[in-house]
Design a protein around this motif. Structure first.
Motif, PDB file in Angstrom:
ATOM      1  N   GLU A   1      20.105 -67.535  18.740  1.00 44.82           N
ATOM      2  CA  GLU A   1      18.674 -67.388  19.016  1.00 44.82           C
ATOM      3  C   GLU A   1      17.951 -68.733  18.941  1.00 44.82           C
ATOM      4  OE1 GLU A   1      17.596 -64.493  16.068  1.00 44.82           O
ATOM      5  OE2 GLU A   1      18.973 -63.019  16.920  1.00 44.82           O
ATOM      6  N   LYS A   2      18.322 -69.545  17.965  1.00 49.20           N
ATOM      7  CA  LYS A   2      17.661 -70.845  17.804  1.00 49.20           C
ATOM      8  C   LYS A   2      17.834 -71.711  19.045  1.00 49.20           C
ATOM      9  CE  LYS A   2      17.500 -74.897  14.755  1.00 49.20           C
ATOM     10  NZ  LYS A   2      18.045 -75.503  13.513  1.00 49.20           N
ATOM     11  N   LYS A   3      19.047 -71.749  19.589  1.00 45.64           N
ATOM     12  CA  LYS A   3      19.304 -72.575  20.768  1.00 45.64           C
ATOM     13  C   LYS A   3      18.638 -72.006  22.013  1.00 45.64           C
ATOM     14  CE  LYS A   3      23.551 -74.613  18.984  1.00 45.64           C
ATOM     15  NZ  LYS A   3      25.015 -74.763  19.094  1.00 45.64           N
ATOM     16  N   LEU A   4      18.619 -70.690  22.116  1.00 45.01           N
ATOM     17  CA  LEU A   4      17.960 -70.068  23.272  1.00 45.01           C
ATOM     18  C   LEU A   4      16.444 -70.295  23.212  1.00 45.01           C
ATOM     19  CD1 LEU A   4      19.967 -66.718  23.470  1.00 45.01           C
ATOM     20  CD2 LEU A   4      20.122 -68.655  25.042  1.00 45.01           C
ATOM     21  N   LYS A   5      15.878 -70.146  22.026  1.00 39.26           N
ATOM     22  CA  LYS A   5      14.426 -70.363  21.877  1.00 39.26           C
ATOM     23  C   LYS A   5      14.062 -71.809  22.190  1.00 39.26           C
ATOM     24  CE  LYS A   5      10.550 -69.811  18.657  1.00 39.26           C
ATOM     25  NZ  LYS A   5      10.144 -69.612  17.242  1.00 39.26           N
ATOM     26  N   ALA A   6      14.908 -72.732  21.757  1.00 41.38           N
ATOM     27  CA  ALA A   6      14.659 -74.153  22.031  1.00 41.38           C
ATOM     28  C   ALA A   6      14.681 -74.449  23.526  1.00 41.38           C
ATOM     29  CB  ALA A   6      15.688 -75.010  21.310  1.00 41.38           C
ATOM     30  N   ASN A   7      15.323 -73.564  24.285  1.00 37.90           N
ATOM     31  CA  ASN A   7      15.384 -73.718  25.741  1.00 37.90           C
ATOM     32  C   ASN A   7      14.377 -72.815  26.453  1.00 37.90           C
ATOM     33  OD1 ASN A   7      17.817 -75.511  26.873  1.00 37.90           O
ATOM     34  ND2 ASN A   7      18.411 -74.644  24.884  1.00 37.90           N
ATOM     35  N   GLY A   8      13.371 -72.376  25.721  1.00 43.96           N
ATOM     36  CA  GLY A   8      12.263 -71.652  26.336  1.00 43.96           C
ATOM     37  C   GLY A   8      12.468 -70.164  26.516  1.00 43.96           C
TER      38      GLY A   8
ATOM     39  N   HIS B   1      26.254 -68.564  28.996  1.00 44.28           N
ATOM     40  CA  HIS B   1      25.924 -67.518  29.964  1.00 44.28           C
ATOM     41  C   HIS B   1      24.420 -67.333  30.070  1.00 44.28           C
ATOM     42  CE1 HIS B   1      26.200 -63.781  32.249  1.00 44.28           C
ATOM     43  NE2 HIS B   1      25.284 -63.304  31.427  1.00 44.28           N
ATOM     44  N   PHE B   2      23.737 -67.270  28.941  1.00 43.76           N
ATOM     45  CA  PHE B   2      22.301 -67.014  28.965  1.00 43.76           C
ATOM     46  C   PHE B   2      21.487 -68.259  29.337  1.00 43.76           C
ATOM     47  CE2 PHE B   2      23.271 -63.279  26.100  1.00 43.76           C
ATOM     48  CZ  PHE B   2      23.019 -62.348  27.090  1.00 43.76           C
ATOM     49  N   LEU B   3      22.032 -69.433  29.065  1.00 42.74           N
ATOM     50  CA  LEU B   3      21.353 -70.645  29.540  1.00 42.74           C
ATOM     51  C   LEU B   3      21.441 -70.744  31.058  1.00 42.74           C
ATOM     52  CD1 LEU B   3      22.418 -73.313  26.865  1.00 42.74           C
ATOM     53  CD2 LEU B   3      20.200 -72.160  27.091  1.00 42.74           C
ATOM     54  N   SER B   4      22.557 -70.291  31.623  1.00 45.29           N
ATOM     55  CA  SER B   4      22.726 -70.299  33.079  1.00 45.29           C
ATOM     56  C   SER B   4      22.008 -69.128  33.749  1.00 45.29           C
ATOM     57  CB  SER B   4      24.217 -70.248  33.437  1.00 45.29           C
ATOM     58  OG  SER B   4      24.918 -71.336  32.888  1.00 45.29           O
TER      59      SER B   4
END
Length: 380
Positions: free
Chosen positions: A106-113, A84-87
């Motif tokens: 958080e780690k995956k979201l941070k890795a995506n900027g 959801h948050f990546l989209s």
């Protein structure tokens, strides 16, 4: 910032996180009334206009073994929230406590900027300090609620802001017992025991039976005593109500929905589960006995990993034992009744002056500090 509303992603995993998040969100709302806030929210966050993708109750799991029994569902929820948050990328994502769920997210979201904040430091000071490197990899900023936590992050050179605790701002330095008793309809002259068996279903399963045994024994000794159990939510209320019926002491206990702070302030002594509630009892300046039980396997694991001298928050903050803390087989009426009786009779006293000193340390306008830290990160 562009004219479009700021977007905030946020996930809280239990009642204490809901309180922290809601206070912070209220100040963000003051600065940005049209902010879009979504994630996983409790009732107080919902009041601040946060849209919840899942029921927060699904994340309220404690203990290594207990989490494993729910792992498939928890992984599904986390994957759904991540997608959801990546989209729909927020300007910042805030994970409130619940580190096992939030830090990988958080780690995956941070890795995506996406900028990330973790509110409430994981207990790196108590076990596996090297986890701090993973926390730094997952977050842009940690907001800590306990003063000694920031020193660990400073030692490693990772961003951490001590903001204090919102409850320390909310609870008066001198709580009014008479007012609390009037609010709950308790006689002013009564001897009152507040009993808080926890906000999670797993805690109730472990702690409610010995707590009810303790109530039964204390009331047998002094039938005029008043016992108040504040249920954290409607689900817990139903569980406790059923346990009271089964145990045959329903008519001897005042069961209320919420109102834990009023119950503590109204009391002469508090029996409660280890956790944030012990901090609240300390802020209410009430003597207490702290208890906790873990699944046997979880306890065996934690014995090897946990390095702090204490587990009750008042003791951790004082760096000495100022309240009795009971674990595993010590959580029994045979142990708890004498401890509570000594506190009720005045035979044993607790260091209320120390409670007051710690209260002042934590009274730092936490909600505003947390909101300002988040907004500053967005604007960087």
């Amino acid at each position: 910032m562009p004219n479009q509303p700021i977007r905030i992603g946020i996930v809280a995993g239990e009642a204490s996180g809901d309180i922290l998040a809601a206070g912070m969100l209220s100040h963000i709302r003051q600065a940005y009334p049209d902010a879009i806030i979504e994630g996983i929210a409790g009732p107080k966050m919902l009041e601040q206009g946060c849209k919840s993708l899942f029921d927060m109750e699904e994340l309220s799991v404690m203990g290594l073994v207990e989490v494993l029994s729910r792992i498939r569902r928890l992984l599904h929820i986390r994957k759904t929230v991540l997608n959801h948050f990546l989209s729909n990328p927020p300007d910042v994502f805030i994970g409130v406590d619940a580190p096992d769920f939030n830090l990988p997210l958080e780690k995956k979201l941070k890795a995506n900027g996406i900028k990330t904040v973790h509110y409430v430091s994981p207990t790196v000071w108590a076990w596996r300090e090297n986890r701090i490197y993973g926390i730094a990899e997952a977050t842009n900023l940690v907001l800590s609620v306990l003063p000694f936590e920031k020193r660990v992050y400073d030692k490693h050179g990772f961003p951490c802001q001590f903001v204090g605790h919102t409850m320390a701002d909310d609870v008066p330095l001198e709580p009014d017992r008479n007012e609390a008793r009037e609010h709950l309809g308790i006689p002013q002259e009564a001897e009152v025991v507040a009993v808080l068996p926890g906000s999670r279903g797993t805690e109730l399963k472990m702690l409610l039976p010995p707590f009810l045994d303790t109530i039964r024994q204390l009331r047998k000794e002094s039938p005029e005593r008043v016992f108040v159990i504040p249920a954290a939510n409607e689900t817990r209320y139903k569980q406790i109500d059923e346990a009271l019926r089964t145990s045959g002491i329903k008519e001897q206990v005042m069961l209320v929905l919420g109102q834990s702070r009023q119950a503590m302030i109204a009391s002469n002594v508090v029996l409660l589960a280890s956790g944030t509630a012990t901090l609240e009892a300390m802020l209410c300046k009430r003597p207490m006995v702290v208890a906790y039980r873990l699944n046997w396997l979880t306890h065996q694991m934690m014995k090897k990993l946990y390095k702090a001298k204490f587990f009750a928050l008042p003791n951790l903050l004082a760096d000495r034992e100022i309240v009795p803390e009971l674990l595993q087989e010590d959580v029994s009426s045979e142990v708890m009744v004498p401890l509570l009786n000594k506190l009720l009779s005045g035979e044993q006293k607790q260091d209320i002056a120390c409670f007051h000193s710690i209260h002042l340390q934590l009274k730092c306008h936490a909600d505003k500090q947390a909101a300002d830290s988040v907004l500053n990160l967005i604007h960087e």
